[in-house]
Design a protein around this motif. Structure first.
Motif, mmCIF file in Angstrom:
data_model
loop_
_atom_site.group_PDB
_atom_site.id
_atom_site.type_symbol
_atom_site.label_atom_id
_atom_site.label_comp_id
_atom_site.label_asym_id
_atom_site.label_seq_id
_atom_site.Cartn_x
_atom_site.Cartn_y
_atom_site.Cartn_z
ATOM 1 N N GLN A 76 -20.753 -43.641 27.428
ATOM 2 C CA GLN A 76 -19.499 -43.428 26.694
ATOM 3 C C GLN A 76 -18.693 -44.712 26.581
ATOM 4 O OE1 GLN A 76 -18.653 -40.685 25.002
ATOM 5 N NE2 GLN A 76 -16.922 -41.825 24.240
ATOM 6 N N ARG A 77 -18.662 -45.508 27.636
ATOM 7 C CA ARG A 77 -17.953 -46.796 27.573
ATOM 8 C C ARG A 77 -18.578 -47.713 26.530
ATOM 9 N NH1 ARG A 77 -18.606 -47.485 33.175
ATOM 10 N NH2 ARG A 77 -19.601 -49.469 32.674
ATOM 11 N N ARG A 81 -16.520 -49.076 23.279
ATOM 12 C CA ARG A 81 -16.364 -50.518 23.080
ATOM 13 C C ARG A 81 -16.898 -50.946 21.716
ATOM 14 N NH1 ARG A 81 -17.847 -55.177 26.922
ATOM 15 N NH2 ARG A 81 -17.163 -56.913 25.638
ATOM 16 N N ILE A 82 -18.029 -50.405 21.312
ATOM 17 C CA ILE A 82 -18.573 -50.728 19.981
ATOM 18 C C ILE A 82 -17.597 -50.287 18.906
ATOM 19 C CG2 ILE A 82 -20.395 -50.189 18.317
ATOM 20 C CD1 ILE A 82 -22.319 -49.989 20.776
ATOM 21 N N ARG A 83 -17.084 -49.079 19.014
ATOM 22 C CA ARG A 83 -16.118 -48.581 18.011
ATOM 23 C C ARG A 83 -14.863 -49.460 17.973
ATOM 24 N NH1 ARG A 83 -17.499 -44.788 14.732
ATOM 25 N NH2 ARG A 83 -18.865 -43.122 15.432
ATOM 26 N N LYS A 84 -14.383 -49.873 19.134
ATOM 27 C CA LYS A 84 -13.171 -50.695 19.204
ATOM 28 C C LYS A 84 -13.400 -52.075 18.589
ATOM 29 C CE LYS A 84 -9.954 -52.736 22.503
ATOM 30 N NZ LYS A 84 -9.706 -53.020 23.923
ATOM 31 N N GLU A 85 -14.522 -52.700 18.934
ATOM 32 C CA GLU A 85 -14.754 -54.072 18.492
ATOM 33 C C GLU A 85 -15.253 -54.170 17.051
ATOM 34 O OE1 GLU A 85 -16.658 -56.687 21.263
ATOM 35 O OE2 GLU A 85 -15.683 -55.719 22.973
ATOM 36 N N VAL A 96 -26.308 -43.604 21.817
ATOM 37 C CA VAL A 96 -26.644 -44.458 22.951
ATOM 38 C C VAL A 96 -27.482 -43.647 23.932
ATOM 39 C CG1 VAL A 96 -25.734 -45.755 24.927
ATOM 40 C CG2 VAL A 96 -24.590 -45.899 22.720
ATOM 41 N N LYS A 97 -28.589 -44.235 24.339
ATOM 42 C CA LYS A 97 -29.467 -43.638 25.346
ATOM 43 C C LYS A 97 -29.539 -44.602 26.527
ATOM 44 C CE LYS A 97 -34.264 -42.144 26.036
ATOM 45 N NZ LYS A 97 -35.592 -42.019 25.379
ATOM 46 N N VAL A 98 -29.195 -44.095 27.712
ATOM 47 C CA VAL A 98 -29.264 -44.891 28.934
ATOM 48 C C VAL A 98 -30.230 -44.192 29.883
ATOM 49 C CG1 VAL A 98 -28.006 -45.814 30.918
ATOM 50 C CG2 VAL A 98 -26.884 -45.713 28.677
ATOM 51 N N ILE A 115 -28.417 -39.086 26.599
ATOM 52 C CA ILE A 115 -28.183 -39.524 25.222
ATOM 53 C C ILE A 115 -26.823 -38.992 24.804
ATOM 54 C CG2 ILE A 115 -28.916 -39.356 22.809
ATOM 55 C CD1 ILE A 115 -31.796 -38.930 23.849
ATOM 56 N N LEU A 116 -25.967 -39.895 24.326
ATOM 57 C CA LEU A 116 -24.676 -39.490 23.767
ATOM 58 C C LEU A 116 -24.670 -39.848 22.290
ATOM 59 C CD1 LEU A 116 -21.959 -40.544 26.374
ATOM 60 C CD2 LEU A 116 -23.039 -38.325 26.063
ATOM 61 N N ASP A 117 -24.273 -38.873 21.485
ATOM 62 C CA ASP A 117 -24.098 -39.073 20.037
ATOM 63 C C ASP A 117 -22.622 -39.036 19.739
ATOM 64 O OD1 ASP A 117 -26.754 -39.169 18.777
ATOM 65 O OD2 ASP A 117 -26.996 -37.157 19.612
ATOM 66 N N ASP A 118 -22.170 -39.980 18.956
ATOM 67 C CA ASP A 118 -20.763 -40.008 18.593
ATOM 68 C C ASP A 118 -20.653 -40.155 17.083
ATOM 69 O OD1 ASP A 118 -17.900 -40.331 19.248
ATOM 70 O OD2 ASP A 118 -18.208 -42.313 18.393
#
Length: 118
Positions: A76-77, A81-85, A96-98, A115-118
Motif C-alpha cells: 500500500q505504501r 507513493r507512486i500516486r503521489k509522485e 503491486v505484488k509483494v 497483491i493490491l489493486d488500486d
C-alpha cells in the motif's frame, strides 16, 4: 492506454510480525503494473511524457527499507507513493505484488505473496 511493468524486483528487507524477522530479514520479490496513457511518450520519444521505471525501482527500494509488520502495508505504501509522485500522469490503475521468499512457516513453502489493486 498502455502499461509499465516491472517484474521480479529482488530486494532484502525486514518485514514481519515475528521478532526474528526484524533481525534476520528475508528476500522479497516485487512486481509493479501501472496502467496509464502512453500515447504522448510513444509519439514524442520523450521520457518526461511517461513514468520513469528507474525511479519506480527506487521507490520500491526506498519503501523496502522501512520495516512493516505486514507486506500488505508495504504494498500500500508503494501504491500511495507512486500516486503521489506521478499524479500529473492520471494513472488509471496500479497493481503491486509483494512476495516474501522462504517465509518462516513450519512447512515447505517457496513464498507468500499479496497483491493490491488500486
Amino acid at each position: 492506454m498502455g502499461k509499465i511493468i516491472l517484474e521480479n524486483i529482488r530486494l532484502f528487507g525486514y518485514h514481519g510480525c515475528m521478532s526474528e524477522e526484524e533481525h534476520v530479514g528475508s528476500h522479497y520479490t516485487t512486481n509493479i503494473e501501472i496502467e496509464l496513457n502512453l500515447n504522448q511518450a510513444s509519439i514524442h520519444d520523450d521520457l518526461s511524457k511517461t513514468i520513469d521505471y528507474v525511479h519506480l525501482y527506487c521507490i520500491v527500494k526506498e519503501e523496502m527499507k522501512i520495516n512493516s509488520k505486514l507486506i500488505e502495508h508495504l504494498a500500500q505504501r508503494i501504491i500511495q507513493r507512486i500516486r503521489k509522485e506521478y499524479k500529473e500522469f492520471l494513472i488509471k490503475h496500479i497493481k503491486v505484488k509483494v512476495c516474501k521468499e522462504n517465509p518462516p512457516l513450519q512447512g515447505d513453502v517457496d513464498r507468500v505473496c499479496v497483491i493490491l489493486d488500486d
